[in-house]
Design a protein around this motif. Structure first.
Motif, PDB file in Angstrom:
ATOM      1  N   LEU A  63     -34.031 -20.189  14.649  1.00 51.98           N
ATOM      2  CA  LEU A  63     -33.704 -18.983  13.876  1.00 51.98           C
ATOM      3  C   LEU A  63     -34.970 -18.319  13.345  1.00 51.98           C
ATOM      4  CD1 LEU A  63     -31.101 -17.554  13.182  1.00 51.98           C
ATOM      5  CD2 LEU A  63     -30.816 -19.092  11.238  1.00 51.98           C
ATOM      6  N   SER A  64     -35.937 -19.140  12.941  1.00 54.97           N
ATOM      7  CA  SER A  64     -37.167 -18.576  12.366  1.00 54.97           C
ATOM      8  C   SER A  64     -38.044 -17.916  13.426  1.00 54.97           C
ATOM      9  CB  SER A  64     -37.956 -19.676  11.661  1.00 54.97           C
ATOM     10  OG  SER A  64     -38.173 -20.751  12.559  1.00 54.97           O
ATOM     11  N   ASP A  65     -37.769 -18.185  14.702  1.00 49.78           N
ATOM     12  CA  ASP A  65     -38.569 -17.596  15.792  1.00 49.78           C
ATOM     13  C   ASP A  65     -37.931 -16.347  16.394  1.00 49.78           C
ATOM     14  OD1 ASP A  65     -40.347 -19.607  15.480  1.00 49.78           O
ATOM     15  OD2 ASP A  65     -39.710 -20.753  17.246  1.00 49.78           O
ATOM     16  N   VAL A  66     -36.763 -15.969  15.904  1.00 49.30           N
ATOM     17  CA  VAL A  66     -36.034 -14.840  16.497  1.00 49.30           C
ATOM     18  C   VAL A  66     -36.821 -13.548  16.258  1.00 49.30           C
ATOM     19  CG1 VAL A  66     -33.938 -13.428  16.226  1.00 49.30           C
ATOM     20  CG2 VAL A  66     -33.759 -15.911  16.423  1.00 49.30           C
ATOM     21  N   GLU A  67     -37.274 -12.952  17.326  1.00 43.43           N
ATOM     22  CA  GLU A  67     -38.160 -11.788  17.207  1.00 43.43           C
ATOM     23  C   GLU A  67     -37.423 -10.526  16.803  1.00 43.43           C
ATOM     24  OE1 GLU A  67     -41.143 -10.890  20.186  1.00 43.43           O
ATOM     25  OE2 GLU A  67     -41.325 -13.057  20.544  1.00 43.43           O
ATOM     26  N   GLY A  68     -38.055  -9.754  15.945  1.00 43.97           N
ATOM     27  CA  GLY A  68     -37.458  -8.503  15.489  1.00 43.97           C
ATOM     28  C   GLY A  68     -36.581  -8.700  14.262  1.00 43.97           C
ATOM     29  N   TRP A  69     -36.379  -9.943  13.880  1.00 41.10           N
ATOM     30  CA  TRP A  69     -35.541 -10.273  12.722  1.00 41.10           C
ATOM     31  C   TRP A  69     -36.375 -11.043  11.706  1.00 41.10           C
ATOM     32  CZ3 TRP A  69     -30.002  -9.407  12.595  1.00 41.10           C
ATOM     33  CH2 TRP A  69     -29.514  -8.785  13.751  1.00 41.10           C
ATOM     34  N   GLU A  70     -35.970 -10.979  10.438  1.00 39.72           N
ATOM     35  CA  GLU A  70     -36.672 -11.779   9.438  1.00 39.72           C
ATOM     36  C   GLU A  70     -35.689 -12.475   8.499  1.00 39.72           C
ATOM     37  OE1 GLU A  70     -39.234  -9.037   7.434  1.00 39.72           O
ATOM     38  OE2 GLU A  70     -37.581  -7.957   6.478  1.00 39.72           O
ATOM     39  N   ILE A  71     -36.117 -13.640   8.064  1.00 40.63           N
ATOM     40  CA  ILE A  71     -35.305 -14.375   7.086  1.00 40.63           C
ATOM     41  C   ILE A  71     -35.906 -14.109   5.717  1.00 40.63           C
ATOM     42  CG2 ILE A  71     -34.439 -16.634   6.401  1.00 40.63           C
ATOM     43  CD1 ILE A  71     -34.894 -17.631   9.228  1.00 40.63           C
ATOM     44  N   THR A  72     -35.148 -13.445   4.855  1.00 42.28           N
ATOM     45  CA  THR A  72     -35.617 -13.225   3.488  1.00 42.28           C
ATOM     46  C   THR A  72     -34.841 -14.167   2.569  1.00 42.28           C
ATOM     47  OG1 THR A  72     -33.956 -11.574   2.899  1.00 42.28           O
ATOM     48  CG2 THR A  72     -35.892 -10.784   4.097  1.00 42.28           C
ATOM     49  N   GLU A  73     -35.071 -14.048   1.290  1.00 40.70           N
ATOM     50  CA  GLU A  73     -34.332 -14.855   0.300  1.00 40.70           C
ATOM     51  C   GLU A  73     -32.832 -14.600   0.398  1.00 40.70           C
ATOM     52  OE1 GLU A  73     -35.814 -13.705  -3.515  1.00 40.70           O
ATOM     53  OE2 GLU A  73     -36.748 -15.679  -3.782  1.00 40.70           O
ATOM     54  N   ASN A  74     -32.486 -13.334   0.693  1.00 41.10           N
ATOM     55  CA  ASN A  74     -31.094 -12.893   0.582  1.00 41.10           C
ATOM     56  C   ASN A  74     -30.390 -12.663   1.903  1.00 41.10           C
ATOM     57  OD1 ASN A  74     -31.398 -12.537  -2.303  1.00 41.10           O
ATOM     58  ND2 ASN A  74     -32.683 -10.797  -1.753  1.00 41.10           N
ATOM     59  N   SER A  75     -31.159 -12.549   2.974  1.00 43.60           N
ATOM     60  CA  SER A  75     -30.482 -12.207   4.226  1.00 43.60           C
ATOM     61  C   SER A  75     -31.332 -12.542   5.438  1.00 43.60           C
ATOM     62  CB  SER A  75     -30.129 -10.705   4.246  1.00 43.60           C
ATOM     63  OG  SER A  75     -31.308  -9.952   4.418  1.00 43.60           O
ATOM     64  N   ILE A  76     -30.636 -12.662   6.556  1.00 46.89           N
ATOM     65  CA  ILE A  76     -31.307 -12.685   7.857  1.00 46.89           C
ATOM     66  C   ILE A  76     -31.065 -11.307   8.422  1.00 46.89           C
ATOM     67  CG2 ILE A  76     -31.441 -13.813  10.110  1.00 46.89           C
ATOM     68  CD1 ILE A  76     -29.896 -16.188   8.783  1.00 46.89           C
TER      69      ILE A  76
END
Lengths: 487, 487
Positions: free
Chosen positions: A302-315
């Motif tokens: 999940l942390s490698d999914v390009e174009g997306w980011e994991i923040t405190e509140n959302s993916i």
């Protein structure tokens, strides 16, 4: 009803089909009028207190990002996971992308109990609260249960009426199909859609009411009253499969003059023979497309999914497109207080699903799209003419590139026979409602369509529904809305 | 033929079905008698020199174990790979195992060109050499081509008649289906089975001959004459789907007294209505089994596959069970010399596939098994009553544990209507031939069967064949052998 009995004297309907058809043609209910059902749903909605609070992922007590953020999952490993995938395909303009997706490999039950009362088949429907629903309570099947639910039932946790689905010795199965969920959000997820006819008396419960199939279809004509699970189960109901001659007889009996839209829909549903394309021609069309298009899915952290980011509140997508995964705390107080936390998927915008239907050879045909979505079990599924859930549909770009979208949005009022907002499953999706439309087009609408579109009668669509992974959930949802009764 | 024309005056057959049925009922061939075809196949076999030499993996010039022995693959990455998988399932006694498997994700063509000559549909069949065939040359479809073959054709490498399959503007598609390969050996592999009717004149070639469908089926009655690819393509041919009354009429016209086995087979094939179970009941049975059984496949490095070892000469099971992967050098000299090396799968023993058929309600019903195999696309496929390819079938253990095996092996001679050796695909399998049987049972054979077995008419099996991934290749192979002609 009179006509139906005459019809049946010809001995073409089997008992099961006759029960379904009678129920679909019945609005009078000796238990509850449709108005009473609507009142009851509203009342249940008012009585229940629901508090949905967005929280940080770190505040979730039972969900966590596992080692190295491979996935977001429940501490027990049960329910579902949010995982990453890479998609490669020669379909469409984008050849490769990454995205988060829901992985829930279990096949769950979406089940409805039915019972005959005064000769009419009634469906036991539930007023069910789901945290993601815009209006919390919607009309739901008797049972929605995952395999974990029904194989490892905890004390006090047993879903109502589960026993009728596990031990069916004295009961009849009226429908039992595997059906897919949203291909852009779920990885190869399927549910078991099942309808059971119970012979013994069923104990009543205040969250449940008996409805005819006609009433359920009537409620679908309003926004967000009937949940997605109900819509998919009833979409597969077979009303029979008859020769053209029988259907013509039925039509003449029923309407000596011009046929209503509803009578024409019934003819398209029952007539096995009259269609623009033979069934084998459609199979050829679909085989060719499946052989042509590739869909290659690879797991990704999940942390490698390009174009997306994991923040405190959302993916979330970095450009805020498509959808985001959020965390919510849920508190529902009714007779007892229940609270839990879970991830939900929040769409970036409202989507649209629409079927174009046209009379060809005297029968309504639906313009069906073969559509590739990342989580599809088998490359392509049959989708509505227009399905735009993952991008804004009312932008200049969409209007210029999506076939038939512009036509649908500018259709004359009298062409629109269905136009409502319908909810996605509230247990996974946060306030997702999509515009759902059926448009009737006239002779001026060409039958020549792009290579991944084809015209099919309702009868042909129903035949595909019987088999795994043909019609997608959006197509099935629209089909569930089709009524055969003029009000 | 007389009867057929009368039959068609009732207007129940469409043109395509009539062509297929006529061809299936025709043994006279104005081009070649069946005896001539057999002579021609033998002659082709004698003329060709084939040398298959077992070599070490290290001696293969174009195949290698990639980095850390993840897989055995071609240097270009094309064709296929031998990979490792771990299988977890709640089906059967063994809950988890490792095995090598063939991964060939491309959908290939298995295609037959046909043409009408004097009112009869003829099939253009090829005498094709495959390195794994016990007898080298077998009767094959017009075209067997992988996607690499037909999308990136090298000069001089173009398969014969490919153009008819790529540009079909003037031709009719008679059949076009995706069908699975052996689930225990291939990972979710499918081929596109296609039959095309060509209107223009087709140039002849010495490796090709025109046969009626009746002749092809006649050749299947002998050992190893018709290859697996031909058998799967013709198994899906639809002969029509008619009401009971029409079939009865046909039977009476054709045979005023007792019906032959062949006429009864035709009735089971054409009659849509008479069956022990309705189609929806069978869908329910299969849905229940798919919801019950899990199949979880994980990739594994070939070198990590437990219970198997990679030696210089083979990838083999440590107890010599199931099969081994070997390396061969192939030299074929005919008009030109061709040589290459490749891996092949060699089975540990001869297997058996058998259908039990029984007359129920006046129609033949086949006893079908829902069977899980590791490479299945969708958990379970419909298999013959007995399918034993991966373990010795004539051992005490098999005879005691495999349902119906003992019955089949001890059946009276007059019950056995089909008993031949048939080859698996010689491009992948080394001299693999399996015993193929159809046994007719009488009233004393109970219709009560274990929960993963069900009775279906030929018409019902044919309906399933139209859809992806229902009948497995062994079931289809046996169905292809069924003839409607008494000789």
């Amino acid at each position: 009803m009179q006509t139906l009995i005459k019809y049946n004297e010809m001995n073409v309907l089997n008992e099961k089909e006759l029960l379904f058809l009678q129920s679909a043609l019945t609005l009078e209910n000796s238990y509850n009028s449709t108005a009473e059902i609507i009142r009851w749903l509203k009342e249940r909605n008012q009585k229940v207190e629901v508090e949905i609070t967005r929280i940080k992922f770190s505040q979730m007590s039972s969900w966590l990002f596992d080692e190295k953020s491979t996935s977001l999952r429940h501490t027990t490993g049960k329910f579902f996971k949010i995982e990453g995938i890479n998609v490669e395909t020669n379909w469409g303009e984008v050849e490769s992308w990454d995205q988060p997706i829901i992985n829930q490999p279990e096949i769950g039950f979406l089940g409805i109990l039915t019972q005959v009362h005064n000769g009419i088949l009634y469906f036991l429907m539930q007023a069910k609260i789901e945290p993601g629903n815009v209006n919390y309570v919607q009309l739901s099947p008797t049972l929605q249960a995952t395999k974990s639910n029904y194989t490892q039932v905890h004390k006090g946790n047993k879903p109502m009426y589960l026993e009728y689905f596990l031990d069916r010795e004295n009961n009849d199965i009226l429908l039992d199909q595997l059906q897919s969920e949203q291909g852009a959000r779920f990885l190869k997820k399927r549910n078991r859609n099942i309808i059971i006819q119970v012979k013994e008396n069923i104990p009543e419960h205040e969250d449940f009411r008996w409805l005819t199939l006609g009433q359920i279809k009537q409620l679908i004509q309003s926004d967000n009253l009937v949940n997605m699970d109900t819509r998919t189960v009833i979409s597969g109901i077979p009303y029979g499969n008859h020769a053209k001659q029988t259907v013509d007889f039925y039509n003449v009996m029923n309407h000596s003059t011009a046929l209503s839209i509803q009578a024409k829909m019934l003819a398209s549903e029952l007539d096995r023979e009259t269609a623009k394309h033979t069934f084998d021609e459609i199979i050829h069309w679909f085989t060719e497309l499946k052989a042509k298009y590739d869909l290659d899915i690879k797991s990704k952290k999940l942390s490698d999914v390009e174009g997306w980011e994991i923040t405190e509140n959302s993916i979330r997508h970095k450009k805020n497109k498509y959808f985001q995964v959020i965390a919510v705390d849920v508190m529902i107080s009714n007779r007892e207080v229940k609270s839990w936390n879970q991830p939900l998927i929040e769409p970036a915008q409202e989507g649209i699903c629409a079927f174009i239907a046209k009379e060809i050879k005297g029968r309504y045909h639906f313009l069906v799209q073969a559509k590739l979505e990342s989580g599809n079990f088998d490359i392509l599924e049959l989708a509505p003419t227009v399905q735009c859930l993952t991008g804004s549909y009312d932008t200049a770009k969409s209007l210029n590139t999506l076939p038939f979208l512009n036509y649908i949005l500018t259709a004359d009022k009298e062409q629109v026979i269905f136009d409502t907002l319908q909810s996605e499953e509230g247990g996974r999706f946060y306030r997702e409602q999509n515009r759902s439309m059926i448009i009737l087009v006239g002779d001026d609408f060409s039958t020549d369509v792009p290579h991944n579109y084809s015209w099919m009668t309702l009868n042909q669509l129903k035949t595909f529904i019987k088999f795994n992974n043909y019609l997608n959930i959006q197509a099935r949802s629209l089909i569930s809305a089709i009524t055969f009764i003029e009000e």
